[in-house]
Motif scaffolding. Structure first.
Motif, short mmCIF file in Angstrom:
data_model
loop_
_atom_site.label_atom_id
_atom_site.label_comp_id
_atom_site.label_asym_id
_atom_site.label_seq_id
_atom_site.Cartn_x
_atom_site.Cartn_y
_atom_site.Cartn_z
N SER A 130 0.86 -1.22 0.12
CA SER A 130 -0.05 0.03 -0.09
C SER A 130 0.90 1.33 0.20
N PHE A 131 2.18 1.19 0.54
CA PHE A 131 2.82 2.58 0.50
C PHE A 131 3.21 2.95 -0.77
N ASP A 132 3.45 2.06 -1.89
CA ASP A 132 4.03 2.45 -3.12
C ASP A 132 2.80 3.02 -3.89
N VAL A 133 1.69 2.50 -3.52
CA VAL A 133 0.25 2.74 -4.12
C VAL A 133 -0.12 4.33 -3.81
N MET A 134 -0.20 4.42 -2.28
CA MET A 134 -0.52 5.55 -1.63
C MET A 134 0.64 6.79 -2.32
N VAL A 145 -9.12 7.46 0.22
CA VAL A 145 -9.30 6.85 1.14
C VAL A 145 -9.03 5.56 1.25
N VAL A 146 -8.67 4.90 2.21
CA VAL A 146 -8.18 3.52 2.60
C VAL A 146 -9.26 2.36 2.92
N ALA A 147 -9.57 1.45 2.11
CA ALA A 147 -10.45 0.40 2.83
C ALA A 147 -9.56 -0.75 2.65
N VAL A 148 -9.83 -1.40 4.05
CA VAL A 148 -9.14 -2.51 4.36
C VAL A 148 -9.95 -3.94 3.95
N ASN A 149 -9.79 -4.62 2.88
CA ASN A 149 -10.61 -5.69 2.60
C ASN A 149 -10.45 -6.88 3.58
N SER A 150 -11.65 -7.33 3.97
CA SER A 150 -11.68 -8.20 4.92
C SER A 150 -11.44 -9.81 4.29
N PHE A 151 -10.31 -10.31 4.11
CA PHE A 151 -10.19 -11.73 3.91
C PHE A 151 -10.16 -12.66 4.71
N PRO A 152 -10.82 -13.79 4.69
CA PRO A 152 -11.24 -14.77 5.86
C PRO A 152 -9.93 -15.21 6.61
N ASP A 153 -8.94 -15.33 5.78
CA ASP A 153 -7.61 -16.03 6.60
C ASP A 153 -6.37 -14.82 6.90
N HIS A 157 -7.00 -6.26 12.59
CA HIS A 157 -6.18 -5.35 13.56
C HIS A 157 -7.22 -4.23 13.92
N PRO A 158 -7.20 -3.39 14.94
CA PRO A 158 -7.90 -2.45 15.05
C PRO A 158 -7.58 -1.42 14.21
N LEU A 159 -8.68 -0.33 13.54
CA LEU A 159 -8.23 0.57 12.70
C LEU A 159 -7.16 1.57 13.11
N PRO A 160 -7.17 2.18 14.43
CA PRO A 160 -6.02 2.93 14.82
C PRO A 160 -4.77 2.38 14.59
N GLU A 161 -4.59 1.10 14.89
CA GLU A 161 -3.32 0.51 14.41
C GLU A 161 -2.82 0.29 13.16
N LEU A 162 -3.99 0.06 12.40
CA LEU A 162 -3.70 -0.10 10.96
C LEU A 162 -3.32 1.46 10.22
N ARG A 163 -3.89 2.58 10.99
CA ARG A 163 -3.53 3.77 10.31
C ARG A 163 -1.97 4.00 10.76
N ALA A 164 -1.71 3.61 11.91
CA ALA A 164 -0.27 3.87 12.38
C ALA A 164 0.56 3.08 11.57
N ALA A 165 0.24 1.98 11.25
CA ALA A 165 1.08 1.21 10.50
C ALA A 165 1.27 1.69 8.98
N LEU A 166 0.02 2.30 8.49
CA LEU A 166 0.26 2.95 7.23
C LEU A 166 0.71 4.17 7.13
N LEU A 168 -0.83 7.04 8.10
CA LEU A 168 -1.85 7.59 7.43
C LEU A 168 -2.06 8.88 8.42
N SER A 169 -2.17 10.14 7.77
CA SER A 169 -2.36 11.34 8.57
C SER A 169 -3.92 11.28 9.01
N GLU A 170 -4.38 11.94 10.01
CA GLU A 170 -5.80 11.71 10.67
C GLU A 170 -6.81 12.11 9.97
N GLU A 171 -6.62 12.99 9.01
CA GLU A 171 -7.60 13.51 7.95
C GLU A 171 -7.87 12.35 6.85
N ILE A 172 -7.31 11.54 6.74
CA ILE A 172 -7.57 10.47 5.54
C ILE A 172 -8.35 9.25 6.04
#
Length: 206
Positions: A130-134, A145-153, A157-166, A168-172
């Motif tokens: 996602s870093f290259d894409v963004m 906007v970022v949409a985390v697709n839910s794959f069964p396997d 992770h909580p969205l705040p953790e994913l925001r930090a891992a990516l 992402l600024s707070e407004e996105i």
């Protein structure tokens, strides 16, 4: 079907006609790495029969394409996916899904041309893609906007953790979705339209 000798050619299906109330249209791109669900999202949410450019994957891609988490895929987008959704009586979105394999990323520049905004589909098994894409969207000045697709396997992770891992600024906006479900995919697009509206209201829309 043979139309030889006929004075008429087949036109669009009735269900493909634009609503007569439509006053505005916007081009939206659906981007992400290989196998994150772009074709699935366009197909699930499009109100017209989607145009796809999927081709059967061959052994030529072995060692070239990243198929992690998508080993069961037998086809891949080589140009774009196209669909359409009416968001309101006045607003229509034209959806362009980009190819995910990096060897086809040279096509992205043309698909980004004229795009009002983008959805970045992310897979928690391969967040690094996602870093290259963004980065490409930021270079082009395309809001997203970022949409985390839910794959069964896939790990959850909580969205705040994913925001930090990516990073992402707070407004996105970042949301979870299931690209297979029309309602979920539509909610993602509604999140994007609200985000774009907020940017326009503050004069921040490129």
């Amino acid at each position: 079907m043979d139309f030889k000798g006929s004075d008429t050619m087949p036109g669009p299906r009735t269900e493909d006609h634009l609503p007569h109330t439509a006053q505005a249209a916007a081009k939206i791109v659906i981007v992400g790495g290989f196998g994150v669900g772009k074709t699935t999202m366009v197909g699930s949410v499009s109100e017209i029969r989607p145009l796809t450019t999927e081709e059967t994957m061959t052994q030529a891609g072995i060692g070239v394409d990243d198929d992690y988490g998508s080993e069961s895929k037998s086809a891949t987008t080589v140009a774009m996916d196209f669909g359409r959704i009416t968001i309101s009586d006045q607003l229509v979105l034209y959806l362009f899904g980009t190819p995910g394999q990096q060897r086809f990323w040279f096509l992205w520049n043309g698909l980004f041309e004229g795009a009002l905004g983008a959805v970045v589909l992310a897979d928690t098994r391969r967040l690094e893609v996602s870093f290259d894409v963004m980065g490409r969207l930021e270079e082009r000045g395309v809001p997203f906007v970022v949409a985390v697709n839910s794959f069964p396997d896939a790990p959850r992770h909580p969205l705040p953790e994913l925001r930090a891992a990516l990073d992402l600024s707070e407004e996105i906006p970042i949301v979870e979705c299931d690209a297979r479900r029309r309602a979920s995919s539509r909610d993602v697009l509604m999140t994007l339209t609200r985000f774009l509206h907020s940017l326009a209201a503050t004069g921040s829309l490129p």
